[in-house]
Motif scaffolding. Structure first.
Motif, PDB file in Angstrom:
ATOM      1  N   LYS A 128      -1.983  -4.012 -10.110  1.00  0.00           N
ATOM      2  CA  LYS A 128      -3.141  -4.831  -9.737  1.00  0.00           C
ATOM      3  C   LYS A 128      -2.934  -5.482  -8.365  1.00  0.00           C
ATOM      4  CE  LYS A 128      -4.474  -5.875 -14.509  1.00  0.00           C
ATOM      5  NZ  LYS A 128      -5.540  -4.865 -14.505  1.00  0.00           N
ATOM      6  N   ARG A 129      -2.137  -4.836  -7.550  1.00  0.00           N
ATOM      7  CA  ARG A 129      -1.832  -5.379  -6.228  1.00  0.00           C
ATOM      8  C   ARG A 129      -1.739  -4.287  -5.173  1.00  0.00           C
ATOM      9  NH1 ARG A 129       2.835  -5.313  -4.154  1.00  0.00           N
ATOM     10  NH2 ARG A 129       3.823  -4.954  -6.167  1.00  0.00           N
ATOM     11  N   VAL A 130      -0.932  -3.213  -5.469  1.00  0.00           N
ATOM     12  CA  VAL A 130      -0.748  -2.133  -4.491  1.00  0.00           C
ATOM     13  C   VAL A 130      -2.061  -1.361  -4.347  1.00  0.00           C
ATOM     14  CG1 VAL A 130       0.579  -0.077  -3.902  1.00  0.00           C
ATOM     15  CG2 VAL A 130       1.671  -1.961  -5.146  1.00  0.00           C
ATOM     16  N   ASN A 131      -2.470  -1.151  -3.103  1.00  0.00           N
ATOM     17  CA  ASN A 131      -3.719  -0.449  -2.784  1.00  0.00           C
ATOM     18  C   ASN A 131      -4.948  -1.198  -3.330  1.00  0.00           C
ATOM     19  OD1 ASN A 131      -2.336   1.536  -1.455  1.00  0.00           O
ATOM     20  ND2 ASN A 131      -2.545   3.087  -3.047  1.00  0.00           N
ATOM     21  N   TYR A 132      -4.857  -2.508  -3.343  1.00  0.00           N
ATOM     22  CA  TYR A 132      -5.975  -3.315  -3.861  1.00  0.00           C
ATOM     23  C   TYR A 132      -7.241  -3.083  -3.039  1.00  0.00           C
ATOM     24  CZ  TYR A 132      -8.799  -7.376  -5.077  1.00  0.00           C
ATOM     25  OH  TYR A 132      -9.831  -8.193  -5.477  1.00  0.00           O
ATOM     26  N   ALA A 154       0.845  -1.202   0.000  1.00  0.00           N
ATOM     27  CA  ALA A 154       0.000   0.000   0.000  1.00  0.00           C
ATOM     28  C   ALA A 154       0.880   1.251   0.000  1.00  0.00           C
ATOM     29  CB  ALA A 154      -0.920   0.018   1.215  1.00  0.00           C
ATOM     30  N   ILE A 155       0.377   2.286  -0.640  1.00  0.00           N
ATOM     31  CA  ILE A 155       1.036   3.598  -0.640  1.00  0.00           C
ATOM     32  C   ILE A 155      -0.043   4.635  -0.348  1.00  0.00           C
ATOM     33  CG2 ILE A 155       2.370   5.281  -1.952  1.00  0.00           C
ATOM     34  CD1 ILE A 155       3.304   3.003  -3.770  1.00  0.00           C
ATOM     35  N   HIS A 156       0.104   5.376   0.742  1.00  0.00           N
ATOM     36  CA  HIS A 156      -0.900   6.366   1.136  1.00  0.00           C
ATOM     37  C   HIS A 156      -0.218   7.682   1.530  1.00  0.00           C
ATOM     38  CE1 HIS A 156      -3.999   3.362   0.887  1.00  0.00           C
ATOM     39  NE2 HIS A 156      -3.434   2.603   1.834  1.00  0.00           N
ATOM     40  N   PHE A 157      -1.030   8.713   1.650  1.00  0.00           N
ATOM     41  CA  PHE A 157      -0.549  10.033   2.064  1.00  0.00           C
ATOM     42  C   PHE A 157      -1.015  10.342   3.476  1.00  0.00           C
ATOM     43  CE2 PHE A 157      -0.682  10.514  -2.577  1.00  0.00           C
ATOM     44  CZ  PHE A 157       0.547  11.138  -2.836  1.00  0.00           C
ATOM     45  N   ILE A 158      -0.146  11.013   4.214  1.00  0.00           N
ATOM     46  CA  ILE A 158      -0.536  11.579   5.509  1.00  0.00           C
ATOM     47  C   ILE A 158      -0.227  13.076   5.450  1.00  0.00           C
ATOM     48  CG2 ILE A 158      -0.143  11.642   7.991  1.00  0.00           C
ATOM     49  CD1 ILE A 158       0.662   8.728   7.890  1.00  0.00           C
ATOM     50  N   VAL A 159      -1.257  13.887   5.566  1.00  0.00           N
ATOM     51  CA  VAL A 159      -1.085  15.350   5.580  1.00  0.00           C
ATOM     52  C   VAL A 159      -0.973  15.777   7.040  1.00  0.00           C
ATOM     53  CG1 VAL A 159      -2.129  17.577   5.012  1.00  0.00           C
ATOM     54  CG2 VAL A 159      -2.341  15.650   3.422  1.00  0.00           C
TER      55      VAL A 159
END
Length: 605
Positions: A544-548, A500-505
């Motif tokens: 088709k896998r990261v942040n599924y 997973a790749i996400h943002f934190i503000v």
């Protein structure tokens, strides 16, 4: 014959002579001239005078001669006397007086003319003074040119000192080198010439202070130069900068360290009560501000450069990527503060000591201040999840990457491999653990100040010292380049293990009430960083896998330690921290631990 008798009688007296003149009509006192003694003759003349003649003569004697009119009246009396009393004893004196009066009349006429001319001159001068007074009253005292024109038109004006003062006041209102020189040209020996020359000599010093736009320098100049011709400008600039500083404090109080606040207080720029009135400190936060920071752990003692650092296996490594000052350390502080609320951190391993130190700061409601250096920190922990009758444990490693190396290496394109992001990053990123990337974005800045240590070398290349350098780096530039690393061949093996790749503000307290922050954070990313956001989304779709679990979209989280006050002081709130923990729980694999139901079933067979 009578005169002969009188002559032969020397003993005759005045009374007898008067009787003779009365007895004989044709006998006059002057007939006795040379016959009687001179003193008797004088007495006889007086005794025999006509009372009307005497009265007229007395009037002539008493007549004033000051004005031409008086002299003219005296002349009329003398002329009358000469005409009526041709044989009078004062006839000769009257003739002399007549001549004298003629001369007096000429002098009186001259004096009268002089007085009339003097009166006209005085009247003209009075009219001129009144006209000049009226013109002076109409002059715009705030207009230097108008004052200058008046001075040139009236070089002998009695208002010269006033003009000098007003022209100097106008010069001080907008002090420039040209204005100072203009004043000295107009008043080379003026009342303020010395002050103007002093201002010219000190002009460079004030210009340097003014250009600096430094509130403290302006404050020092104002205090040390109370008689400066620039004092009005200095005061105006001081309050302008003070208001700007106050505005910045309200916009982002977390940017002001304890040292910053103490400096403002010690300089007398702000007082505690002023800051309280503005809502920038409270009585509680002020007490926290007074805490002895020396009693708290030195965070940098736990941020050790270890190129061989390892992360416990069979965990999901949670990476925090961000430039310095974006709030990675504060996020870790929040995670340590909420420890025990559905998850636990291992305080016994190396990273645990760092976590424990951070926890002390959170409990006190203060931040450790800015730190920098080449390090990677690993904090091991477990997030528990209740599923029906079982507990599922998610083992994680929180990894704080060195912000300095992350920012500088990417900005300079020095490295293209994720494994070379910082000291020890190679071992961590290449291990077999699953990984989650959180990209930290500061909500308050577009450009981030990066402080880093630069070695100082001698002529032979030996390191003899070190110094702190500063650079400003664009967050957009860093995000663009960082996201671009994901698809490089050099990083393919690492990215296979990223789930997973996400943002934190961060610094989300600047985004308003907590229920509005999520939408504002999304707007911020889409408006300021649309390229990196779109690139990550496209990358995740292709894998088709990261942040599924989120349909390949990066999620946006907000984070703040709580309500911040000036001086690295805050009141902690765990809500946003727990939201991030919940997300980590959903994107990591868990291991089922037998609960009481499982234990019972095992016993029952």
């Amino acid at each position: 014959m009578l005169l002969d008798q009188v002559k032969r009688n020397p003993g005759i007296n005045l009374q007898q002579l008067v009787q003779l003149t009365q007895q004989y009509e044709d006998l006059q006192p002057r007939d006795f001239e040379g016959v009687v003694a001179p003193e008797i003759m004088e007495q006889l003349k007086e005794a025999g005078r006509d009372p009307n003649e005497v009265q007229l003569w007395n009037d002539i004697q008493n007549a004033p001669h000051q004005t031409p009119e008086q002299v003219q009246q005296a002349q009329r009396l003398v002329a009358e006397y000469l005409q009526r009393y041709a044989a009078a004893p004062k006839q000769a004196e009257a003739l002399q007086l007549q001549q004298s009066l003629q001369q007096q009349m000429q002098q009186a006429m001259i004096e009268q003319q002089r007085q009339q001319e003097e009166l006209r001159r005085q009247q003209e001068e009075q009219r001129r003074i009144q006209a000049e007074q009226a013109e002076w009253e109409a002059v715009d005292k705030c207009n230097y040119s108008a004052l200058r024109n008046y001075k040139m038109k009236h070089p002998q004006t009695p208002f010269a000192d006033n003009i000098d003062d007003y022209m100097w006041n106008n010069t001080k209102a907008v002090v420039t080198m040209a204005n100072l020189q203009r004043y000295l040209a107009d008043w080379p020996a003026g009342r303020h010439a010395a002050e103007a020359q002093k201002a010219i000599n000190s002009f460079g010093q004030w210009e340097e202070v003014k250009r600096s736009k430094d509130l403290f320098l302006v404050d020092d100049y104002k205090d040390n130069n109370p008689d400066s011709p620039f004092i009005n400008e200095a005061n105006a600039l001081y309050y302008e900068l003070r208001d700007e500083e106050l505005k910045k404090m309200k916009e982002n109080p977390s940017e002001y360290t304890r040292d910053d606040v103490e400096r403002f207080i010690n300089a007398g720029i702000f007082t505690q009560y002023e800051l309280e009135d503005e809502g920038l400190v409270t009585q509680e936060s002020w007490e926290k501000l007074q805490l002895d920071r020396e009693l708290f752990p030195n965070i940098q003692d736990y941020q050790v450069e270890n190129p061989n650092i390892q992360a416990p296996a069979d965990c999901t490594d949670i990476y925090l990527f961000g430039t310095p000052g974006t709030g990675k350390t504060c996020l870790l502080m929040g995670l340590t503060a909420a420890n025990g609320q559905g998850y636990s951190l291992n305080m016994r391993v190396e990273g645990g000591r760092y976590a424990a130190a951070l926890q002390e700061y959170v409990n006190a409601g203060i931040t450790p201040g800015r730190t920098f250096g080449k390090f990677v920190t690993v904090i091991n922990g477990t997030i528990n999840e209740q599923k029906k009758r079982d507990i599922v444990s998610h083992r994680i490693n929180l990894v704080e990457m060195s912000g300095e190396e992350f920012a500088l290496r990417i900005s300079d394109n020095a490295e293209v491999s994720l494994a070379n992001m910082g000291t020890g990053a190679t071992n961590l990123l290449k291990n077999n653990n699953r990984k989650v990337f959180f990209i930290i974005v500061d909500s308050t800045k577009d450009r981030i100040k990066v402080e880093y240590i630069e070695p100082v070398k001698d002529a032979q290349g030996n390191i003899v010292d070190e110094r702190i350098r500063k650079r400003y780096i664009s967050q957009l530039d860093i995000l663009n380049k960082f996201v671009g690393l994901f698809e490089l061949p050099e990083n393919a093996e690492i990215m296979k293990r990223v789930d997973a790749i996400h943002f934190i503000v961060t610094k989300a307290d600047m985004l308003g009430p907590i229920n509005e922050r999520g939408e504002k954070a999304r707007d911020l990313l889409l408006n300021k960083y649309p390229g990196p956001v779109s690139q990550i989304r496209d990358y995740c779709r292709r894998t088709k896998r990261v942040n599924y679990s989120t349909e390949y979209r990066p999620r946006v989280f907000t984070f703040s330690l709580g309500k911040f006050y000036l001086g690295d002081v805050f009141t902690f709130s765990s809500q946003e921290t727990l939201d991030i923990i919940d997300t980590i729980r959903t994107v990591t694999c868990g291991q089922k631990e037998g609960g009481w139901w499982s234990s019972l079933m095992d016993k029952l067979g």
